[in-house]
Write an enzyme that holds these catalytic residues in place. Structure first.
Site, PDB file in Angstrom:
ATOM      1  N   ASP A  37       0.758  -1.331  -0.184  1.00 57.55           N
ATOM      2  CA  ASP A  37       0.133  -0.078   0.126  1.00 57.55           C
ATOM      3  C   ASP A  37       0.644   1.219   0.065  1.00 57.55           C
ATOM      4  OD1 ASP A  37      -3.126   0.219   0.749  1.00 57.55           O
ATOM      5  OD2 ASP A  37      -2.090   2.107   0.939  1.00 57.55           O
ATOM      6  N   ASP A  63       4.931   3.152  -3.762  1.00 60.02           N
ATOM      7  CA  ASP A  63       4.025   3.798  -4.735  1.00 60.02           C
ATOM      8  C   ASP A  63       3.990   3.000  -5.812  1.00 60.02           C
ATOM      9  OD1 ASP A  63       2.549   5.355  -6.352  1.00 60.02           O
ATOM     10  OD2 ASP A  63       3.870   7.252  -6.096  1.00 60.02           O
ATOM     11  N   ASN A  90      -4.188  -4.166  -7.778  1.00 59.85           N
ATOM     12  CA  ASN A  90      -5.555  -3.705  -7.289  1.00 59.85           C
ATOM     13  C   ASN A  90      -5.378  -2.052  -6.876  1.00 59.85           C
ATOM     14  OD1 ASN A  90      -8.138  -3.950  -5.500  1.00 59.85           O
ATOM     15  ND2 ASN A  90      -6.531  -3.055  -4.137  1.00 59.85           N
ATOM     16  N   TYR A 159     -10.584   8.426 -15.757  1.00 61.77           N
ATOM     17  CA  TYR A 159     -10.531   7.333 -14.923  1.00 61.77           C
ATOM     18  C   TYR A 159     -10.760   6.285 -15.882  1.00 61.77           C
ATOM     19  CZ  TYR A 159     -12.022   3.798 -11.544  1.00 61.77           C
ATOM     20  OH  TYR A 159     -12.115   2.645 -10.757  1.00 61.77           O
ATOM     21  N   LYS A 163      -8.377   2.848 -17.065  1.00 62.19           N
ATOM     22  CA  LYS A 163      -8.858   1.392 -16.719  1.00 62.19           C
ATOM     23  C   LYS A 163      -9.000   0.802 -17.902  1.00 62.19           C
ATOM     24  CE  LYS A 163      -9.407   1.104 -11.903  1.00 62.19           C
ATOM     25  NZ  LYS A 163      -8.444   0.380 -11.301  1.00 62.19           N
TER      26      LYS A 163
HETATM   27  N1  LIG Z   1     -14.859   1.400  -4.912  1.00 59.05           N
HETATM   28  C1  LIG Z   1     -15.462   1.238  -6.180  1.00 59.05           C
HETATM   29  O1  LIG Z   1     -16.691   1.658  -6.342  1.00 59.05           O
HETATM   30  C2  LIG Z   1     -14.866   0.633  -7.477  1.00 59.05           C
HETATM   31  C3  LIG Z   1     -15.525   0.428  -8.540  1.00 59.05           C
HETATM   32  C4  LIG Z   1     -14.918  -0.054  -9.721  1.00 59.05           C
HETATM   33  C5  LIG Z   1     -13.360  -0.287  -9.558  1.00 59.05           C
HETATM   34  N2  LIG Z   1     -12.895  -0.068  -8.578  1.00 59.05           N
HETATM   35  C6  LIG Z   1     -11.437  -0.480  -8.215  1.00 59.05           C
HETATM   36  O2  LIG Z   1     -11.046  -1.399  -7.226  1.00 59.05           O
HETATM   37  C7  LIG Z   1      -9.850  -1.163  -6.758  1.00 59.05           C
HETATM   38  C8  LIG Z   1      -9.696  -1.022  -5.367  1.00 59.05           C
HETATM   39  O3  LIG Z   1     -10.642  -0.122  -4.932  1.00 59.05           O
HETATM   40  P1  LIG Z   1     -11.193   0.408  -3.622  1.00 59.05           P
HETATM   41  O4  LIG Z   1     -12.400   0.392  -3.305  1.00 59.05           O
HETATM   42  O5  LIG Z   1     -10.811  -0.971  -2.415  1.00 59.05           O
HETATM   43  O6  LIG Z   1      -9.976   1.378  -3.134  1.00 59.05           O
HETATM   44  P2  LIG Z   1      -9.813   1.997  -1.574  1.00 59.05           P
HETATM   45  O7  LIG Z   1      -9.447   3.608  -1.960  1.00 59.05           O
HETATM   46  O8  LIG Z   1     -10.505   1.662  -0.674  1.00 59.05           O
HETATM   47  O9  LIG Z   1      -8.355   1.310  -1.477  1.00 59.05           O
HETATM   48  C9  LIG Z   1      -7.234   1.397  -2.440  1.00 59.05           C
HETATM   49  C10 LIG Z   1      -5.869   1.320  -1.780  1.00 59.05           C
HETATM   50  O10 LIG Z   1      -5.116   1.558  -2.596  1.00 59.05           O
HETATM   51  C11 LIG Z   1      -3.830   2.273  -1.980  1.00 59.05           C
HETATM   52  N3  LIG Z   1      -3.353   3.119  -3.080  1.00 59.05           N
HETATM   53  C12 LIG Z   1      -3.802   4.201  -3.599  1.00 59.05           C
HETATM   54  N4  LIG Z   1      -2.630   4.765  -4.560  1.00 59.05           N
HETATM   55  C13 LIG Z   1      -1.679   3.810  -4.487  1.00 59.05           C
HETATM   56  C14 LIG Z   1      -0.386   3.939  -5.044  1.00 59.05           C
HETATM   57  N5  LIG Z   1       0.133   4.683  -5.978  1.00 59.05           N
HETATM   58  N6  LIG Z   1       0.495   2.791  -4.675  1.00 59.05           N
HETATM   59  C15 LIG Z   1       0.005   1.659  -3.801  1.00 59.05           C
HETATM   60  N7  LIG Z   1      -1.070   1.865  -3.084  1.00 59.05           N
HETATM   61  C16 LIG Z   1      -1.961   2.745  -3.460  1.00 59.05           C
HETATM   62  C17 LIG Z   1      -4.446   3.255  -1.234  1.00 59.05           C
HETATM   63  O11 LIG Z   1      -3.898   3.773  -0.182  1.00 59.05           O
HETATM   64  C18 LIG Z   1      -5.918   2.313  -0.589  1.00 59.05           C
HETATM   65  O12 LIG Z   1      -5.246   1.719   0.907  1.00 59.05           O
HETATM   66  C19 LIG Z   1      -9.251   0.156  -7.465  1.00 59.05           C
HETATM   67  O13 LIG Z   1      -8.343  -0.189  -8.590  1.00 59.05           O
HETATM   68  C20 LIG Z   1     -10.348   0.769  -8.127  1.00 59.05           C
HETATM   69  O14 LIG Z   1     -10.144   1.621  -9.196  1.00 59.05           O
HETATM   70  C21 LIG Z   1     -13.409   0.404  -7.290  1.00 59.05           C
END
Ligand SMILES: NC(=O)c1ccc[n+]([C@@H]2O[C@H](COP(=O)([O-])OP(=O)(O)OC[C@H]3O[C@@H](n4cnc5c(N)ncnc54)[C@H](O)[C@@H]3O)[C@@H](O)[C@H]2O)c1
Length: 255
Positions: A37, A63, A90, A159, A163
């Site tokens: 993370d 990162d 992820n 976005y 993706k």
């Molecule tokens: N939440 C939604 O509705 C949704 C919908 C479609 C797709 N997604 C995708 O699912 C995945 C997970 O989403 P989520 O809802 O669990 O997100 P979240 O924001 O709850 O968790 C994402 C985690 O990634 C970490 N992160 C962010 N940038 C980073 C980087 N540069 N390097 C390393 N870590 C990093 C953050 O600190 C966070 O802990 C993402 O790829 C998101 O785009 C989410």
């Protein structure tokens, strides 16, 4: 059901939400897990949870958008756990309400932030691990994308572009490494529940109830909906599934 004992997984963005659940499910299937993370305390918390449950896990804060940091981290993971066999891309910046902007009103200076994490992060982590997987003759790469990558979504154009780019990249990698025992797939999510830590206000409840009504199954997604799909794609049994995008989306988009 799926046995990944003796495999090493790197799950990015696994400090909370979907990534934390994926890390837990892979650990439950026997993987040693490198928990990435950007936020070190989140990576540490997930890794602690996994080790408390008897799994092997190490926190690996970096990162994903920084190629040098990714490369160093993959070496650190290999020294601690062994070479990475399973990569789950992820980490991403899901679009929160503040980011829903008509494209004409976006500032080009802001696009880079979206592309760096949601697209370049996937390229960086895959680049640092795919060669070793191919050389060892087995590997799994799964990238978490979004319905927006497939159908497009108003107010989320940048976005969606990032993706969709990641999904196209996975399809290309699948073709490139298909004969080496390595697969590359995506899991496309619909709207998940409120992000970790979101206050449970009436406004937030109303917002997510309205979203839920758009879904044929009548609710938004949960991390526990996603992780088993990722586990399947990472399993030995999925060796004939590659270059695909599996929708875990409550039926919102059906093709
Ligand atoms: N939440 C939604 O509705 C949704 C919908 C479609 C797709 N997604 C995708 O699912 C995945 C997970 O989403 P989520 O809802 O669990 O997100 P979240 O924001 O709850 O968790 C994402 C985690 O990634 C970490 N992160 C962010 N940038 C980073 C980087 N540069 N390097 C390393 N870590 C990093 C953050 O600190 C966070 O802990 C993402 O790829 C998101 O785009 C989410």
């Amino acid at each position: 059901m799926f046995d990944l004992s003796a495999r090493v997984a790197l799950v990015t963005g696994a400090g909370q939400g979907v990534g934390a659940e994926i890390a837990a499910v892979l650990a439950g299937a026997g993987c040693a897990v490198a928990v990435n993370d950007l936020q070190p305390e989140r990576a540490a918390a997930t890794a602690d949870q996994l080790t408390s449950a008897g799994a092997t896990a190490v926190p690996l804060p970096f990162d994903v958008a920084d190629p040098a940091a990714v490369s160093t981290a993959v070496e650190t993971a290999a020294a601690a756990l062994g070479p990475v066999d399973v990569l789950v891309n992820n980490a991403g910046i899901p679009p929160g309400a503040q980011w829903l902007v008509p494209f004409r009103d976006t500032d080009p200076a802001d696009w880079d932030a979206w592309l760096r994490v949601n697209l370049y992060g996937v390229l960086n982590c895959t680049h640092a691990t795919i060669g070793g997987m191919c050389d060892r003759g087995w590997g799994r790469v799964v990238t978490i994308v979004s319905d927006a990558a497939r159908s497009g979504e108003a107010l989320m154009a940048v976005y969606s572009a990032a993706k969709a780019g990641a999904a196209g990249f996975m399809r290309s990698i699948a073709k490139e490494v298909g004969r080496t025992g390595v697969t590359a797939n995506c899991v496309a999510l619909g709207n998940m529940g409120p992000p970790t830590g979101t206050p449970e206000t009436a406004e937030v409840r109303a917002q997510f109830e309205a979203l839920a009504r758009r879904y044929p199954v009548g609710r938004v997604g949960r991390a526990t909906d996603v992780a088993p799909a990722v586990l399947y794609l990472c399993s030995p049994e999925a060796e004939w599934v590659t270059g695909q995008t599996l929708a875990v989306n409550g039926g919102y988009i059906t093709s």
